[in-house]
Each structure stands twice: as structure tokens, then as C-alpha cells.
Design a protein around this motif. Structure first.
Motif, PDB file in Angstrom:
ATOM      1  N   ALA A 193       0.812  -1.214   0.000  1.00  0.00           N
ATOM      2  CA  ALA A 193       0.000   0.000   0.000  1.00  0.00           C
ATOM      3  C   ALA A 193       0.852   1.273   0.000  1.00  0.00           C
ATOM      4  N   ILE A 194       2.111   1.180   0.429  1.00  0.00           N
ATOM      5  CA  ILE A 194       2.919   2.411   0.608  1.00  0.00           C
ATOM      6  C   ILE A 194       4.212   2.378  -0.207  1.00  0.00           C
ATOM      7  N   TYR A 195       4.288   1.467  -1.211  1.00  0.00           N
ATOM      8  CA  TYR A 195       5.599   1.234  -1.807  1.00  0.00           C
ATOM      9  C   TYR A 195       6.133   2.406  -2.610  1.00  0.00           C
ATOM     10  N   ARG A 196       5.291   3.417  -2.902  1.00  0.00           N
ATOM     11  CA  ARG A 196       5.799   4.581  -3.633  1.00  0.00           C
ATOM     12  C   ARG A 196       6.124   5.751  -2.709  1.00  0.00           C
ATOM     13  N   ASP A 197       6.036   5.520  -1.404  1.00  0.00           N
ATOM     14  CA  ASP A 197       6.241   6.600  -0.431  1.00  0.00           C
ATOM     15  C   ASP A 197       7.483   6.306   0.416  1.00  0.00           C
ATOM     16  N   GLU A 198       8.612   6.925   0.037  1.00  0.00           N
ATOM     17  CA  GLU A 198       9.872   6.565   0.693  1.00  0.00           C
ATOM     18  C   GLU A 198       9.838   6.831   2.193  1.00  0.00           C
ATOM     19  N   GLN A 199       9.224   7.961   2.613  1.00  0.00           N
ATOM     20  CA  GLN A 199       9.212   8.265   4.048  1.00  0.00           C
ATOM     21  C   GLN A 199       8.492   7.167   4.844  1.00  0.00           C
ATOM     22  N   GLN A 200       7.360   6.733   4.323  1.00  0.00           N
ATOM     23  CA  GLN A 200       6.623   5.676   5.019  1.00  0.00           C
ATOM     24  C   GLN A 200       7.397   4.357   4.991  1.00  0.00           C
ATOM     25  N   LEU A 201       8.088   4.096   3.873  1.00  0.00           N
ATOM     26  CA  LEU A 201       8.875   2.863   3.788  1.00  0.00           C
ATOM     27  C   LEU A 201      10.005   2.860   4.814  1.00  0.00           C
ATOM     28  N   ILE A 202      10.636   4.041   4.986  1.00  0.00           N
ATOM     29  CA  ILE A 202      11.737   4.154   5.956  1.00  0.00           C
ATOM     30  C   ILE A 202      11.217   3.851   7.359  1.00  0.00           C
ATOM     31  N   GLN A 203      10.066   4.440   7.695  1.00  0.00           N
ATOM     32  CA  GLN A 203       9.459   4.158   9.014  1.00  0.00           C
ATOM     33  C   GLN A 203       9.156   2.673   9.168  1.00  0.00           C
ATOM     34  N   ASN A 204       8.565   2.111   8.111  1.00  0.00           N
ATOM     35  CA  ASN A 204       8.200   0.697   8.162  1.00  0.00           C
ATOM     36  C   ASN A 204       9.432  -0.180   8.361  1.00  0.00           C
ATOM     37  N   GLN A 205      10.530   0.189   7.672  1.00  0.00           N
ATOM     38  CA  GLN A 205      11.743  -0.626   7.780  1.00  0.00           C
ATOM     39  C   GLN A 205      12.289  -0.623   9.209  1.00  0.00           C
ATOM     40  N   GLN A 206      12.224   0.573   9.857  1.00  0.00           N
ATOM     41  CA  GLN A 206      12.707   0.663  11.235  1.00  0.00           C
ATOM     42  C   GLN A 206      11.850  -0.223  12.146  1.00  0.00           C
ATOM     43  N   GLN A 207      10.543  -0.161  11.924  1.00  0.00           N
ATOM     44  CA  GLN A 207       9.611  -0.955  12.727  1.00  0.00           C
ATOM     45  C   GLN A 207       9.840  -2.455  12.492  1.00  0.00           C
ATOM     46  N   ALA A 208      10.047  -2.828  11.220  1.00  0.00           N
ATOM     47  CA  ALA A 208      10.283  -4.237  10.899  1.00  0.00           C
ATOM     48  C   ALA A 208      11.552  -4.734  11.570  1.00  0.00           C
ATOM     49  N   ALA A 209      12.600  -3.892  11.589  1.00  0.00           N
ATOM     50  CA  ALA A 209      13.866  -4.283  12.222  1.00  0.00           C
ATOM     51  C   ALA A 209      13.655  -4.509  13.714  1.00  0.00           C
ATOM     52  N   ASP A 210      12.856  -3.612  14.349  1.00  0.00           N
ATOM     53  CA  ASP A 210      12.575  -3.769  15.778  1.00  0.00           C
ATOM     54  C   ASP A 210      11.809  -5.067  16.039  1.00  0.00           C
ATOM     55  N   GLU A 211      10.809  -5.341  15.206  1.00  0.00           N
ATOM     56  CA  GLU A 211      10.033  -6.577  15.367  1.00  0.00           C
ATOM     57  C   GLU A 211      10.923  -7.802  15.254  1.00  0.00           C
ATOM     58  N   LEU A 212      11.795  -7.786  14.210  1.00  0.00           N
ATOM     59  CA  LEU A 212      12.659  -8.940  13.983  1.00  0.00           C
ATOM     60  C   LEU A 212      13.565  -9.195  15.182  1.00  0.00           C
ATOM     61  N   ALA A 213      14.055  -8.103  15.773  1.00  0.00           N
ATOM     62  CA  ALA A 213      14.983  -8.246  16.906  1.00  0.00           C
ATOM     63  C   ALA A 213      14.327  -9.034  18.035  1.00  0.00           C
ATOM     64  N   GLY A 214      13.012  -8.842  18.224  1.00  0.00           N
ATOM     65  CA  GLY A 214      12.336  -9.532  19.311  1.00  0.00           C
ATOM     66  C   GLY A 214      11.773 -10.898  18.937  1.00  0.00           C
ATOM     67  N   LEU A 215      11.809 -11.218  17.647  1.00  0.00           N
ATOM     68  CA  LEU A 215      11.076 -12.388  17.153  1.00  0.00           C
ATOM     69  C   LEU A 215      11.654 -13.712  17.659  1.00  0.00           C
ATOM     70  N   LEU A 216      12.984 -13.853  17.556  1.00  0.00           N
ATOM     71  CA  LEU A 216      13.628 -15.095  17.991  1.00  0.00           C
ATOM     72  C   LEU A 216      13.475 -15.264  19.493  1.00  0.00           C
ATOM     73  N   GLU A 217      13.631 -14.129  20.203  1.00  0.00           N
ATOM     74  CA  GLU A 217      13.504 -14.135  21.659  1.00  0.00           C
ATOM     75  C   GLU A 217      12.107 -14.649  22.057  1.00  0.00           C
ATOM     76  N   ALA A 218      11.090 -14.066  21.444  1.00  0.00           N
ATOM     77  CA  ALA A 218       9.710 -14.460  21.734  1.00  0.00           C
ATOM     78  C   ALA A 218       9.488 -15.930  21.393  1.00  0.00           C
ATOM     79  N   ASP A 219      10.100 -16.370  20.293  1.00  0.00           N
ATOM     80  CA  ASP A 219       9.934 -17.755  19.852  1.00  0.00           C
ATOM     81  C   ASP A 219      10.574 -18.734  20.838  1.00  0.00           C
ATOM     82  N   ARG A 220      11.691 -18.312  21.439  1.00  0.00           N
ATOM     83  CA  ARG A 220      12.391 -19.196  22.389  1.00  0.00           C
ATOM     84  C   ARG A 220      11.560 -19.426  23.644  1.00  0.00           C
ATOM     85  N   ARG A 221      10.792 -18.392  24.045  1.00  0.00           N
ATOM     86  CA  ARG A 221      10.037 -18.501  25.304  1.00  0.00           C
ATOM     87  C   ARG A 221       8.854 -19.439  25.160  1.00  0.00           C
TER      88      ARG A 221
END
Lengths: 221, 221
Positions: A193-221
Motif C-alpha cells: 500500500a505504501i511502496y511509492r512513499d519513501e518516508q513511510q517505507l523508511i518508518q516501516n523498515q525501522q519498525q520491521a527491524a525492531d520486530e525482527l529483533a524480538g522475534l527469535l527471543e519471543a519464539d524461544r520462550r
């Protein structure tokens, strides 16, 4: 004898202005198959071999005559033809086909082929090769039935090998790659939905990186 | 004013003869990481993100300044540098690294980097991106610790989607793809000994096709 610069210039100009000779595409004599594979390089060939192994017939089109020659020396049946042209697809039996796999190594050509198929042969399902996220989104705009980013799964495979070499145990490496893959494929759909909007993509990428950081941890528990 | 052809020619000759200005590579200030990723395009980035998610530090090198700019706008830390050069790898901390992932989209550059690393930094493990079977064999000649054909796994993924669209049930589609993958990866290793001999390769391909035809059948029994 040394040609003058003027003659060179004329020859070059001639080369540039003369249209290339119309290629003589093969006449396609096969009976109509349920699948047409457009582009039979390293990507399309793998798909063809899996289909053949599964007993599913297909017609393969390739527009690089050098590639066609090599394949024929190796005993592979492939037709020389340009899959971006509706008459070529018609000759390949698209009207009886269920599925077209658009597997050329030419992202704009893939899009043109998808557009042409949607316009002329709307009954047929389309699977497409995407160069990267950008082209994946352009293919989603066109509502194809499936797509794959052309290097995504191989890079995941090399990532798994990297984890193993660094001492991660096999189950954990598999788990990390699977979690990442599922997260990234969901993210690919969400960012459509936002692939032509660089500012929104940048925000999304930061959020995705944060999610990924917690993903393995959450999976281990 | 119209410049004379002679001046044009001189200017062109000048452009051709003048070496390109030496690019000013980044000074790499990070503390040494266990992994160096050479080439941070669509392929290397996926590997980097899986490593980061797993808590493994890496240093990323990219020699395309445009790509470096885009990545930095997206908040990704990446160094502008040419990974085919030993001084650049040394600055990136190769002497403390355990693993180099050679992930550039430039098959001859990948081979040059592997050769250079083997010669200068023999302690470090190497994983490499191979363009196709031919480059996979050239990388096996160099005794790398692992490699992947860059589109192989994604084409398998699209093959699986094709089987599903054609009505194969999910378990069977998965099984066909797995059998094919294992067969083809064994075949890649087996053909390493003959990869420069087209006649033998042609024979091998015919034999592999025959084996594949019987594989699913045998598996069903």
C-alpha cells in the motif's frame, strides 16, 4: 588499406539506423500443454524440470537464440519465440493453457508480458518472477496469482549456511530463517500500500527491524 | 559554435585514456565483527538481516555509491568500499573475522574476491553466491566452504506454487520439490568432475532426466 573516418561514420550511422531483421520465430507444432513457461534460462528451466518430473506437460518459449541452441544441444525441447507478443503465445496454445509462468530475466519484459496476458487471455493464471521488492509490488498491482523474488530464497539458504558455520545448531538456524522468511513475506504484502512513499517505507523498515529483533527471543520462550 | 570532429575525437580519446579518479572509500571505524558481507544489494541484505536478528554482528561493504546512499537513507549501516581489494578487507577487520560472505552481483568479481581471500586471509571461511551451475563449479574449484546458486531456491519456490495452482495437493508438491532439490544438488557435486566436457554433461543430463522421471514414482511406493 585504411578506411577513412567518414566511411566509418557512415557505416556506424547505417548500423544504427537499419532496423534489426525480423527474427524468424519457430513454428510451434506441439499439442497444447496446460502450462507455458516464458523464458527458459536458469530460472524457467528449473520450473520445467520439476513439472516434467511431476508428469505435467509444458511449452517453453525462449527469445535468446543462443540459449535455444545450447538447450537443444542438451536435448531440451524449447521454442524460439518472444513471449511478450500475443501471436507467439497464441501459437504456443495459450487459449488451451491453464497457467503461464513468466520467468524472463528482464523485469520490464515480465511486466509487459503480464499486462498483455491479462488483456488478451484473462482466463489463464499467471505466476511471475520478480527482480526485487519493487517489482514484486508492481506485480501485485497487476494482481498476478503468485510471484517470487528471484534471489530471496537463495539468500535465505546462504544465511542458513552462515549461521551453521558460526556454530548455531541446525534446528535453531532453520527456525531463524523460517521466522525471518514469514515476517518478510508478510511485510512485503503490508508495504504494498505504501511502496511509492519513501518516508513511510523508511518508518516501516525501522519498525520491521525492531520486530525482527524480538522475534527469535519471543519464539524461544 | 560547432566543435570539429578532431576535437571530439581528442576528447573521446582523452576520456578513454584517463584513468577513473580513485574513489574515496570510507574509513571503517567499527570494531571487528565475526562476519564481513561483501556486496550489500538485495542478496547480501537478506543475509545481514537474518544475522542481525540472530544477534550476530557483521560489517557490510558495498562498492556501488548509489546503493550505499539508498541504504543510509533507510538507516542501514554499510561501508562504501571495494571488497575485491585486500586493503579494504583488512580495514574491515578481516584478520579478526571468522566468515566472509561474498554476495556481489558480479560473478567474475566474486571469483576474484574468493581468490584474493584464499591467498591473503586463509584463516577465514568463505560462503559465496554463484550465478549458475558454471559459476558453482568454478567456486567448487576454489574449495569454498559453501555456495548457493542465486536463483535456484526461488525458482523451486515458484515451481511449488505452479504445482499447487494446477491442483497438486500441498504435501505432494512439497515432496516433489524436495526430491528434485536433493537430486539436483547431488548432481551439481557429481558433475563438478566433468563440467568442462560438454559431451559428458549432455550424457549426464539425459541420465539425470531419466532418474528424475522415476523418482516420484519410487517415492510413492
Amino acid at each position: 588499406m585504411i578506411a577513412t573516418p567518414v566511411l566509418f561514420a557512415a557505416a556506424e550511422a547505417g548500423l544504427r539506423l537499419k532496423p534489426p531483421p525480423a527474427p524468424e520465430y519457430d513454428t510451434i507444432d506441439a499439442e497444447a500443454a496446460p502450462v507455458i513457461i516464458c523464458g527458459f534460462g536458469r530460472f524457467g528451466q528449473i520450473i520445467g524440470r520439476v513439472l516434467r518430473m511431476s508428469g505435467i506437460r509444458f511449452t517453453a518459449l525462449e527469445r535468446d537464440p543462443g540459449q535455444v541452441d545450447v538447450l537443444r544441444r542438451f536435448g531440451t525441447k524449447v521454442y524460439f519465440g518472444d513471449p511478450t507478443r500475443p501471436d507467439v503465445l497464441r501459437a504456443a496454445g495459450v487459449e488451451q493453457a491453464k497457467l503461464i509462468v513468466v520467468a524472463m530475466d528482464d523485469p520490464p519484459g515480465v511486466l509487459r508480458t503480464v499486462d498483455m496476458v491479462k488483456r488478451n487471455f484473462p482466463h489463464v493464471a499467471i505466476l511471475a518472477r520478480a527482480r526485487n521488492r519493487w517489482y514484486a509490488h508492481l506485480l501485485m498491482d497487476r494482481d498476478v496469482d503468485g510471484l517470487v523474488r528471484e534471489t530471496f530464497y537463495s539468500s535465505l539458504q546462504l544465511a542458513r549456511q552462515a549461521l551453521l558455520l558460526l556454530g548455531t545448531d541446525a534446528g535453531m538456524a532453520e527456525r531463524a530463517v523460517t521466522l525471518f522468511r514469514d515476517h518478510d513475506e508478510r511485510n512485503l504484502v503490508e508495504t504494498h500500500a505504501i511502496y511509492r512513499d519513501e518516508q513511510q517505507l523508511i518508518q516501516n523498515q525501522q519498525q520491521a527491524a525492531d520486530e525482527l529483533a524480538g522475534l527469535l527471543e519471543a519464539d524461544r520462550r
